[in-house]
Structures are given as C-alpha cells and as structure tokens.
Design a protein around this motif. Structure first.
Motif, short mmCIF file in Angstrom:
data_model
loop_
_atom_site.label_atom_id
_atom_site.label_comp_id
_atom_site.label_asym_id
_atom_site.label_seq_id
_atom_site.Cartn_x
_atom_site.Cartn_y
_atom_site.Cartn_z
N HIS A 53 0.83 -1.21 0.00
CA HIS A 53 0.00 0.00 0.00
C HIS A 53 0.87 1.26 0.00
O HIS A 53 0.83 2.06 -0.94
CB HIS A 53 -0.94 0.03 1.20
N PHE A 54 1.66 1.43 1.07
CA PHE A 54 2.36 2.70 1.26
C PHE A 54 3.53 2.90 0.30
O PHE A 54 3.65 3.96 -0.33
CB PHE A 54 2.81 2.82 2.71
N LEU A 55 4.41 1.91 0.17
CA LEU A 55 5.56 2.09 -0.71
C LEU A 55 5.16 2.05 -2.18
O LEU A 55 5.74 2.76 -3.01
CB LEU A 55 6.62 1.03 -0.41
N ASP A 56 4.17 1.24 -2.51
CA ASP A 56 3.65 1.23 -3.88
C ASP A 56 3.12 2.62 -4.24
O ASP A 56 3.38 3.15 -5.33
CB ASP A 56 2.54 0.19 -3.99
N SER A 57 2.41 3.24 -3.33
CA SER A 57 1.89 4.59 -3.56
C SER A 57 3.02 5.60 -3.65
O SER A 57 3.05 6.46 -4.54
CB SER A 57 0.93 4.98 -2.42
N ALA A 58 3.96 5.51 -2.72
CA ALA A 58 5.05 6.48 -2.67
C ALA A 58 5.91 6.45 -3.93
O ALA A 58 6.50 7.47 -4.30
CB ALA A 58 5.93 6.19 -1.45
N ALA A 59 5.95 5.33 -4.61
CA ALA A 59 6.76 5.21 -5.82
C ALA A 59 6.35 6.22 -6.89
O ALA A 59 7.16 6.59 -7.75
CB ALA A 59 6.67 3.79 -6.38
N PHE A 80 -5.46 5.10 -1.04
CA PHE A 80 -4.24 4.84 -1.79
C PHE A 80 -4.44 5.05 -3.29
O PHE A 80 -5.45 4.59 -3.83
CB PHE A 80 -3.78 3.41 -1.53
N PRO A 81 -3.52 5.74 -3.92
CA PRO A 81 -2.23 6.24 -3.42
C PRO A 81 -2.26 7.61 -2.77
O PRO A 81 -1.23 8.10 -2.31
CB PRO A 81 -1.38 6.30 -4.69
N GLY A 82 -3.42 8.27 -2.70
CA GLY A 82 -3.47 9.68 -2.35
C GLY A 82 -2.90 10.04 -0.99
O GLY A 82 -2.12 10.99 -0.87
N VAL A 83 -3.30 9.33 0.06
CA VAL A 83 -2.89 9.72 1.40
C VAL A 83 -1.38 9.62 1.60
O VAL A 83 -0.76 10.57 2.12
CB VAL A 83 -3.68 8.94 2.47
N PRO A 84 -0.72 8.52 1.23
CA PRO A 84 0.75 8.50 1.35
C PRO A 84 1.42 9.63 0.57
O PRO A 84 2.39 10.23 1.06
CB PRO A 84 1.13 7.13 0.80
N ILE A 198 8.59 -2.49 -6.28
CA ILE A 198 8.24 -2.10 -4.91
C ILE A 198 9.37 -2.54 -3.98
O ILE A 198 9.72 -3.73 -3.96
CB ILE A 198 6.91 -2.74 -4.48
N PRO A 199 9.98 -1.63 -3.24
CA PRO A 199 11.10 -2.01 -2.37
C PRO A 199 10.74 -3.13 -1.40
O PRO A 199 9.64 -3.18 -0.86
CB PRO A 199 11.39 -0.70 -1.61
N GLY A 200 11.70 -4.05 -1.24
CA GLY A 200 11.50 -5.18 -0.34
C GLY A 200 10.73 -6.32 -0.95
O GLY A 200 10.42 -7.30 -0.26
N THR A 201 10.41 -6.22 -2.25
CA THR A 201 9.67 -7.27 -2.94
C THR A 201 10.31 -7.49 -4.31
O THR A 201 11.21 -6.76 -4.73
CB THR A 201 8.19 -6.89 -3.16
#
Length: 235
Positions: A53-59, A80-84, A198-201
């Motif tokens: 959710h968060f890192l995918d959005s932040a990308a 998501f992705p808006g809030v991050p 996506i980092p970590g994946t």
C-alpha cells in the motif's frame, strides 16, 4: 512497519522524514483496526501493508513532481495512493473521490485524527462531478479498471498540461496501446510507461503517465454504464 517504510523510501530515493514515517505507520494502524469491523482492504499484514500500500503509492513520487500540486485520487478506496502522497508532500492539496461511502468516511476521519490537512474527501463518482472539471494538476488512480475506461473518468478532471497517472501491473503495454484512441479523444497523450519495483519485494508495477495537451470535449465523460459498455476504442 516504520523500519520497512524508512528503508523502502530510502530505496526509492525519497527523503524519509521521521514524522512522515510515523504518520504513515499510524494511518496503517488505523486501517488495520477499522478493517476488523469494515472491509476496507484485503491486505492486513503490517509488513505487506507497508510495502503493497504505502511504498507502492510512494513510488509515484519518482514519476512526477507533486509538490504544491492540486491532486485528485480517483477510486481511492482506503486512501491509496493519495494519502501517502499527501503525507510525503505536505504542500500538496489532495482530493479523495470514491463511490463507497464507508471508505470515504474512513479516509476523512483518519486524516482528521492524524492532523493530515489539505485533504478533501468526496463520496461520489468522478464522472458525476462536473464542478471538478479541469481542476487538478495531477489525477492518480489505482482503481481496477481498463485504461480506456479510467482515462474517460480521470482526464476530464485534469488541467491542460497536467498529468493523469494510472497505476498498473507489469504487463500493461497492450492495455496502453488499446487505450491510445481514448486518450487522444479525451485530450491526452501517453508520455511514458514507467515500471518500478516495490522495495523489499520482487513485484514490478507500472505508472502509465498521460499528459493533458488539449481540453476534453464537453460530451465526455459519459455515464459510467455507457463508458463501461462502450469504451472509447478505435476501429
């Protein structure tokens, strides 16, 4: 979750301000708590939530400059992705739009509780909000719909020279080609197909970046049933 977020943001090259990371983690906890009562997300493991959710959005911050921009998130779901994006770019103005009232209520209440300002939450359908036509510098969507359908929902809301960014899976080139007629008809031009991991994946997603180069004809968007039944596709 905070460590995963910090490391992931660093891997993306995004400054990981401690307060922003803490706010994202707090939002994740609120989502997990609310999800026990109301079905808001299928992703419930904290580590998975942080990444998917968060890192995918932040990308998306690596794909465009969101600073100071008026941004709309169409079909935002649980935010998501808006809030991050809003948390990581505090000078951004965010409008969240979703047709499911309980999801809009969750985003609104959570942003108020965490002090995330400049967030406007709207319960409704993008194609039924003419007052928002050509109001946004960037429109983003992670909604599950074909690109030619999403384009008709999103591009009318984008200002000229603004961007529409659709989040897709790794194999979306054929979908992008299929949507070229719709994008041109609606005043857009496909600028870039931008894959990211996506980092970590080992998961690759894609940001399809469309530039608004001309006004959308006033006959668009049509009603959703018509958009879905007869998407704008060339012969």
């Amino acid at each position: 979750m905070e460590n995963i977020l910090t490391e992931g943001l660093q891997a993306l090259g995004i400054p990981a301000e401690r307060e922003a990371v803490k706010t994202l983690a707090a939002y994740g906890r609120l989502l997990a708590d609310a999800n026990r009562v109301t079905n808001l997300t299928a992703i419930t493991d904290p580590a998975d939530m942080a990444r998917l959710h968060f890192l995918d959005s932040a990308a998306l911050l690596t794909a465009a400059d969101f600073s100071g921009r008026r941004v709309a998130d169409i079909g935002s779901g649980a935010g998501f992705p808006g809030v991050p994006l809003r948390v990581l770019r505090p000078d951004m103005h965010l409008t969240v739009i979703d047709s499911v009232g309980k999801k809009v209520d969750f985003v609104d209440a959570s942003c108020r509780r965490l002090g995330i300002e400049n967030v406007n939450c709207i319960w409704g359908r993008a194609e039924e909000l003419p007052q928002l036509r050509e109001r946004f510098d960037i429109v983003v969507s992670r909604a599950v719909a074909e690109l030619d359908v999403l384009a008709e929902l999103c591009l009318p809301l984008v200002t000229r020279n603004g961007l529409f960014i659709a989040m897709k899976g790794p194999d979306c080139r054929e979908e992008a080609e299929q949507a070229e007629h719709a994008i041109r008809t609606l005043g857009g031009r496909l600028r870039e197909i931008r894959p990211y991991v996506i980092p970590g994946t080992d998961i690759t997603h894609t940001a399809l970046i469309v530039e608004k180069i001309a006004p959308t004809p006033m006959r668009y968007p049509r009603r959703y049933a018509q958009i879905k039944k007869n998407p704008l596709r060339g012969s």
